[in-house]
Design a protein around this motif. Structure first.
Motif, PDB file in Angstrom:
ATOM      1  N   GLU A 120      14.767   7.315  13.721  1.00 28.48           N
ATOM      2  CA  GLU A 120      15.129   7.761  12.379  1.00 28.48           C
ATOM      3  C   GLU A 120      14.000   8.580  11.748  1.00 28.48           C
ATOM      4  OE1 GLU A 120      16.259   4.717   9.568  1.00 28.48           O
ATOM      5  OE2 GLU A 120      16.336   6.208   7.981  1.00 28.48           O
ATOM      6  N   ALA A 121      12.771   8.088  11.958  1.00 25.68           N
ATOM      7  CA  ALA A 121      11.615   8.788  11.381  1.00 25.68           C
ATOM      8  C   ALA A 121      11.521  10.205  11.938  1.00 25.68           C
ATOM      9  CB  ALA A 121      10.336   8.011  11.675  1.00 25.68           C
ATOM     10  N   ARG A 131      13.903  12.467  10.363  1.00 18.76           N
ATOM     11  CA  ARG A 131      13.552  12.834   8.999  1.00 18.76           C
ATOM     12  C   ARG A 131      12.464  13.893   8.938  1.00 18.76           C
ATOM     13  NH1 ARG A 131      15.552   9.851   4.784  1.00 18.76           N
ATOM     14  NH2 ARG A 131      16.855   8.135   5.506  1.00 18.76           N
ATOM     15  N   VAL A 132      11.437  13.751   9.777  1.00 19.56           N
ATOM     16  CA  VAL A 132      10.358  14.734   9.678  1.00 19.56           C
ATOM     17  C   VAL A 132      10.668  15.991  10.488  1.00 19.56           C
ATOM     18  CG1 VAL A 132       8.578  13.014   9.299  1.00 19.56           C
ATOM     19  CG2 VAL A 132       9.040  13.792  11.611  1.00 19.56           C
ATOM     20  N   ASP A 139       6.781  20.106  13.810  1.00 17.53           N
ATOM     21  CA  ASP A 139       5.340  20.005  13.699  1.00 17.53           C
ATOM     22  C   ASP A 139       4.837  18.818  14.495  1.00 17.53           C
ATOM     23  OD1 ASP A 139       2.741  20.360  12.706  1.00 17.53           O
ATOM     24  OD2 ASP A 139       3.131  18.829  11.179  1.00 17.53           O
ATOM     25  N   SER A 174       3.211  15.899  12.476  1.00 12.43           N
ATOM     26  CA  SER A 174       4.146  15.030  11.751  1.00 12.43           C
ATOM     27  C   SER A 174       4.852  14.075  12.696  1.00 12.43           C
ATOM     28  CB  SER A 174       5.198  15.862  11.026  1.00 12.43           C
ATOM     29  OG  SER A 174       4.598  16.824  10.246  1.00 12.43           O
ATOM     30  N   ALA A 216       2.470  11.370  13.470  1.00 12.73           N
ATOM     31  CA  ALA A 216       2.339  10.406  12.368  1.00 12.73           C
ATOM     32  C   ALA A 216       3.567   9.508  12.291  1.00 12.73           C
ATOM     33  CB  ALA A 216       2.122  11.137  11.050  1.00 12.73           C
ATOM     34  N   ALA A 217       4.740  10.112  12.457  1.00 10.16           N
ATOM     35  CA  ALA A 217       5.989   9.347  12.352  1.00 10.16           C
ATOM     36  C   ALA A 217       6.061   8.280  13.443  1.00 10.16           C
ATOM     37  CB  ALA A 217       7.180  10.280  12.453  1.00 10.16           C
ATOM     38  N   ARG A 219       3.562   7.070  15.193  1.00 12.78           N
ATOM     39  CA  ARG A 219       2.471   6.104  15.110  1.00 12.78           C
ATOM     40  C   ARG A 219       2.762   5.045  14.050  1.00 12.78           C
ATOM     41  NH1 ARG A 219      -3.926   6.778  15.124  1.00 12.78           N
ATOM     42  NH2 ARG A 219      -4.367   4.790  14.164  1.00 12.78           N
ATOM     43  N   CYS A 220       3.292   5.457  12.904  1.00 11.59           N
ATOM     44  CA  CYS A 220       3.486   4.464  11.851  1.00 11.59           C
ATOM     45  C   CYS A 220       4.676   3.555  12.147  1.00 11.59           C
ATOM     46  CB  CYS A 220       3.607   5.123  10.485  1.00 11.59           C
ATOM     47  SG  CYS A 220       5.195   5.865  10.167  1.00 11.59           S
ATOM     48  N   ILE A 278       7.235  16.594   3.138  1.00 13.18           N
ATOM     49  CA  ILE A 278       5.875  16.062   3.284  1.00 13.18           C
ATOM     50  C   ILE A 278       4.916  16.835   2.384  1.00 13.18           C
ATOM     51  CG2 ILE A 278       4.021  15.678   4.931  1.00 13.18           C
ATOM     52  CD1 ILE A 278       6.192  15.488   7.097  1.00 13.18           C
ATOM     53  N   ARG A 286      -2.321  14.758   5.914  1.00 11.06           N
ATOM     54  CA  ARG A 286      -0.950  15.002   6.313  1.00 11.06           C
ATOM     55  C   ARG A 286      -0.315  13.743   6.903  1.00 11.06           C
ATOM     56  NH1 ARG A 286       2.298  19.213   6.596  1.00 11.06           N
ATOM     57  NH2 ARG A 286       4.067  18.910   7.993  1.00 11.06           N
ATOM     58  N   ARG A 287      -1.142  12.974   7.604  1.00  6.10           N
ATOM     59  CA  ARG A 287      -0.595  11.762   8.217  1.00  6.10           C
ATOM     60  C   ARG A 287      -0.163  10.756   7.165  1.00  6.10           C
ATOM     61  NH1 ARG A 287      -4.475   9.107  12.162  1.00  6.10           N
ATOM     62  NH2 ARG A 287      -3.371   7.254  11.497  1.00  6.10           N
ATOM     63  N   THR A 299       2.947  11.907   5.537  1.00  5.18           N
ATOM     64  CA  THR A 299       4.130  11.696   6.378  1.00  5.18           C
ATOM     65  C   THR A 299       4.637  10.273   6.247  1.00  5.18           C
ATOM     66  OG1 THR A 299       3.160  13.243   7.945  1.00  5.18           O
ATOM     67  CG2 THR A 299       5.045  11.977   8.701  1.00  5.18           C
ATOM     68  N   TYR A 336       6.209   9.740   2.902  1.00  9.84           N
ATOM     69  CA  TYR A 336       7.502  10.422   2.865  1.00  9.84           C
ATOM     70  C   TYR A 336       8.559   9.612   3.603  1.00  9.84           C
ATOM     71  CZ  TYR A 336      10.994  13.933   4.102  1.00  9.84           C
ATOM     72  OH  TYR A 336      12.169  14.604   4.294  1.00  9.84           O
ATOM     73  N   LEU A 337       8.185   9.102   4.766  1.00  9.42           N
ATOM     74  CA  LEU A 337       9.130   8.300   5.553  1.00  9.42           C
ATOM     75  C   LEU A 337       9.470   7.001   4.834  1.00  9.42           C
ATOM     76  CD1 LEU A 337       7.754   8.753   9.150  1.00  9.42           C
ATOM     77  CD2 LEU A 337       9.905   9.593   8.239  1.00  9.42           C
ATOM     78  N   MET A 350      13.133   6.104   4.160  1.00  8.57           N
ATOM     79  CA  MET A 350      13.770   5.060   4.963  1.00  8.57           C
ATOM     80  C   MET A 350      13.851   3.739   4.212  1.00  8.57           C
ATOM     81  SD  MET A 350      11.801   5.981   8.512  1.00  8.57           S
ATOM     82  CE  MET A 350      12.431   4.683   9.555  1.00  8.57           C
ATOM     83  N   LEU A 355       6.243   0.047   7.956  1.00  9.92           N
ATOM     84  CA  LEU A 355       5.610   1.207   8.545  1.00  9.92           C
ATOM     85  C   LEU A 355       4.112   0.955   8.449  1.00  9.92           C
ATOM     86  CD1 LEU A 355       7.615   4.135   6.973  1.00  9.92           C
ATOM     87  CD2 LEU A 355       7.985   2.974   9.135  1.00  9.92           C
ATOM     88  N   HIS A 356       3.426   1.269   9.501  1.00  8.73           N
ATOM     89  CA  HIS A 356       2.022   0.924   9.537  1.00  8.73           C
ATOM     90  C   HIS A 356       1.180   2.165   9.277  1.00  8.73           C
ATOM     91  CE1 HIS A 356      -1.837  -0.129  11.405  1.00  8.73           C
ATOM     92  NE2 HIS A 356      -1.575  -1.299  10.895  1.00  8.73           N
TER      93      HIS A 356
END
Lengths: 467, 317
Positions: free
Chosen positions: A29-30, A33-34, A38, A41, A44-45, A47-48, B5, B21-22, B25, B28-29, B33, B203-204
């Motif tokens: 899903e992430a 969305r992003v 890129d 991004s 980051a998506a 990783r989180c 973002i 940016r990270r 992101t 934003y997520l 979500m 989200l981490h």
């Protein structure tokens, strides 16, 4: 893309990063969305959503770079490797390539498209060609996309690597017969060799990546938690040190939780009624009976001799955190002599305290360990601090260098104490062999545990807290 | 809430928060979500600030729950206002007498009282704590659960239940469901490992110390009165301090404190005798102060050498 992400999640799992199904769904899903435009991004998506522990981050970064590099990246890297090896700047290299092309054109030899792409560093065409070949193989031999080796052979066949071999010889000959100066000729020859070898390398890495074989090779073979302290590398020791710190924290949590739970006893109806008389019988102020807190007293005897040097640091770290945790902890270290370090540990931070304990300023750490003597000194000088509330913890391997075992002194300690624990950093199988007096000492202890890796250390701590 | 973002970055910047940016992101997520964000990292890198700025950026009220050892549901969710209930019973004694007038038996009286007990267990006597406040609020909120690692494991498990369903059961009242799902930010200093179950739900985001350029940008945003040259010197020293093994590594907040102190004292360069007295702003332990001073001396020596070289060259030319 979903398919790719699921594969990536599998790769992470194989490398010891726990990724649940829900997290994979989150990642999908992430990514939606992003968007996929890129790289940063997407990174980051993923990783989180997929990595939740800071300690896994490094492995994730490595795997991300590997998994999402793709063929283009591999080809680019191969090109850079050649350039580095020839020690040429980008311009010089380009010049060399141009001269080589001119030379071959002058001779009028007809080169295959593949060789031209390879020598002129036309990465885009090369990539397309290899991808096309891979697609074909998948279609023609669906079963063979599993093994990297067979896949690579098929690939080599599809792009006709054998014809290329023949061409290599021809080109090298042409270079050799040219009228350039020897240095340029040598460089050209070298370049041709390297480029052709690079293709093989590219195919191998591509095949490994496509079949997921490289990923499996990346896997950490052995978990740290079962590895013996004795065989650890410096880097692993660092990670263990962190783990011990966390362990100490866990110890603290467990202890504080118990203290917290015992803070309030049961509702005391009698006292509450008595208090309520002040307000005309309305029980404004609730009373609970107080539990008597059992304040543990701990005496730690830690062996710091040469034979347990690698473990001694963790042991002392643990001792330090114990002392941090309970007010009434007395810490002793011994080799042949015995000395108290309680004060030392209280005044200094952990690293310095341990250094002080091990650098020989408190007692001679280079002597041969003598448990019997150490126990005797303890009984003679410190017997008074052990009483029926005291838990005595001995950390040591029980290797007594054939001195008098002195187990009667340990027995004396046990008679005075509530209990005696012994944690041994040596494997249970070796106890009692050679100069180990472990079996004799074990008779005088309430609990004897092996403690030679992280898992066992955890168990030991649980044991300590449970009592 | 955020369009993109980039939108996160610009809106955070207007509130003085330099977001990488990270980080942007992840924010934003999280807003898209509707997932909680778990922010980890060393002390003083702006974890709590992130939640505050988020609340400002999306223009929602911030509800903060500070965790500590021994925090329990009563402090986090709701409590019955026991004293108020008692007070009401006292005041309403006559009324209760009225209710009970025509009962003859004890059992009858109890029955009568029982019919009325909903009065005393109503929302009037409930004392909402942060979690209940965030859930029962009329408009969406930003819920900041600060230093979740300081709370006990039991509390974490309880929080997990709240965060997954966004509803709370009060036995006397029934289930209270959230009108809006709050934006949740949890912060942790990693004092202990959090449970996997909680991490899975979030989200981490790992926030580390900023690099040189970022830190300069932050100073520019937060302490615009500071001189640029001084800021550069300060950042160089702080960055080198972070490489030492200090008891408490200085965070961004310490850097800001320090540069504000220096600016207030009209100190223009670190080469000033008053500088060592402002060190308390940046290092908090006696041993650290000593080591930091050594580091500063070394830095100044290096800086002087560089400057000396520069002027020599000028002379030669």
């Amino acid at each position: 893309m979903d398919q790719k992400l699921i594969e990536f999640a599998g790769l992470l799992r194989e490398n010891g990063i726990r990724v649940s199904l829900a997290e994979t769904l989150d990642a999908v899903e992430a990514c939606q969305r992003v968007g996929l435009g890129d790289r940063e991004s997407v990174y980051a998506a993923l990783r989180c959503t997929m990595v939740k522990r800071a300690s896994d981050a490094e492995a994730f970064d490595r795997l991300f770079a590997f998994f999402f590099s793709g063929l283009g990246e591999i080809i680019k890297q191969a090109g850079q490797a050649v350039q580095r090896e020839l020690e040429l700047s980008e311009r010089e290299l380009q010049e060399l390539i141009d001269r080589l092309a001119k030379l071959l054109a002058e001779r009028g030899d007809e080169l295959s498209a593949l060789a031209r792409e390879l020598l002129s560093e036309d990465s885009a065409r090369l990539e397309e060609r290899i991808r096309e070949a891979a697609k074909q193989i998948r279609r023609l031999f669906p079963g063979e996309a599993d093994g990297a080796y067979r896949f690579r052979l098929r690939l080599a066949e599809a792009i006709d690597l054998r014809a290329l071999e023949r061409e290599r010889a021809k080109i090298l000959q042409a270079v050799d017969e040219s009228r350039h100066d020897p240095l340029t000729r040598a460089r050209m020859a070298h370049y041709v060799e390297r480029r052709f070898n690079a293709l093989e390398d590219i195919l191998r890495r591509f095949a490994a990546g496509e079949t997921g074989e490289e990923a499996r090779r990346e896997r950490n073979v052995q978990g740290l938690s079962e590895k013996s302290f004795h065989y650890m590398t410096e880097e692993e020791l660092d990670r263990i040190r962190e783990a011990v710190t966390r362990l100490a924290q866990r110890l603290k949590n467990a202890a504080s939780l118990r203290r917290h739970n015992s803070r309030r006893g049961r509702f005391d109806a009698k006292k509450t009624l008595r208090r309520s008389l002040r307000w005309g019988g309305v029980p404004f102020d609730l009373r609970f009976d107080k539990r008597k807190k059992d304040k543990p007293q701990i005496v730690v005897l830690c062996d710091v001799s040469d034979s347990v040097r690698s473990v001694a640091r963790f042991m002392l770290q643990l001792v330090y955190s114990l002392q941090d945790l309970y007010w009434r902890v007395r810490s002793f270290i011994f080799v042949a002599d015995l000395a108290e370090v309680t004060h030392n540990f209280r005044a200094n931070d952990v690293g310095r305290a341990i250094d002080l304990a091990l650098n020989g300023s408190v007692l001679n750490v280079y002597a041969h360990s003598n448990f019997g003597r150490a126990f005797r000194i303890f009984v003679e000088n410190y017997a008074g601090i052990v009483n029926k509330k005291t838990t005595v913890v001995v950390l040591g391997d029980g290797r007594n260098n054939y001195n008098l075992p002195g187990d009667q002194f340990l027995g004396e300690i046990r008679r005075r104490a509530k209990q005696v624990f012994w944690f041994n950093p040596e494997g249970r199988a070796t106890w009692g062999f050679g100069d180990s007096e472990m079996e004799r000492y074990a008779l005088q202890c309430d609990v004897v545990e092996e403690c030679r890796n992280l898992n066992q250390l955890y168990r030991v701590v649980d044991r300590l807290v449970a009592r | 809430m955020f369009a993109s973002i980039e939108d996160v970055i610009t809106r955070f910047a207007t509130h003085g928060y330099i977001a990488s940016r990270r980080l942007a992101t992840v924010v934003y997520l999280a807003t898209g979500m509707k997932k909680p964000v778990l922010v980890e990292g060393p002390a003083g890198v702006g974890k709590t600030e992130l939640a505050k700025v988020l609340a400002l950026a999306v223009e929602l009220p911030l509800v903060r729950l500070q965790c500590y050892e021994g925090l329990d549901e009563g402090k986090a969710l709701y409590e019955w206002e026991y004293a108020k209930q008692l007070l009401y019973t006292q005041i309403l004694k006559d009324k209760i007498g009225d209710v009970l007038r025509d009962t003859s038996t004890l059992a009858g009286a109890v029955e009568r009282i029982a019919r009325e007990d909903a009065v005393f267990f109503s929302e009037r006597f409930i004392l909402p704590r942060p979690l209940l406040k965030a859930i029962s609020s009329d408009r969406p909120t930003v819920l900041l659960v600060d230093e979740i690692d300081k709370a006990d494991q039991e509390f974490e498990a309880f929080l997990l239940e709240v965060l997954s369903d966004f509803q709370v059961t009060v036995p006397e009242l029934g289930t209270l469901k959230a009108n809006h799902i709050p934006l949740v930010v949890l912060t942790s200093n990693n004092a202990r490992e959090l449970s996997d179950a909680l991490k899975r739900r979030c989200l981490h985001l790992y926030v580390d110390f900023p690099d040189r350029d970022q830190e300069l940008a932050i100073i520019g945003a937060k302490a615009p009165e500071a001189r640029r040259e001084l800021a550069e010197e300060v950042v160089s020293v702080v960055q080198s301090l972070r490489k030492l093994d200090l008891k408490k590594t200085p965070g961004i907040s310490e850097t800001l404190d320090w540069i504000k102190a220096l600016t207030l004292l009209n100190i223009e360069s670190l080469d000033h005798e008053l500088v060592s007295e402002t060190f308390d702003a940046i290092v908090k332990y006696e041993g650290d102060v000593r080591r930091a001073q050594e580091q500063l001396k070394e830095y100044l020596r290096g800086a002087r050498a560089r400057r000396g070289q520069g002027s020599d060259r000028d002379l030669l030319n």
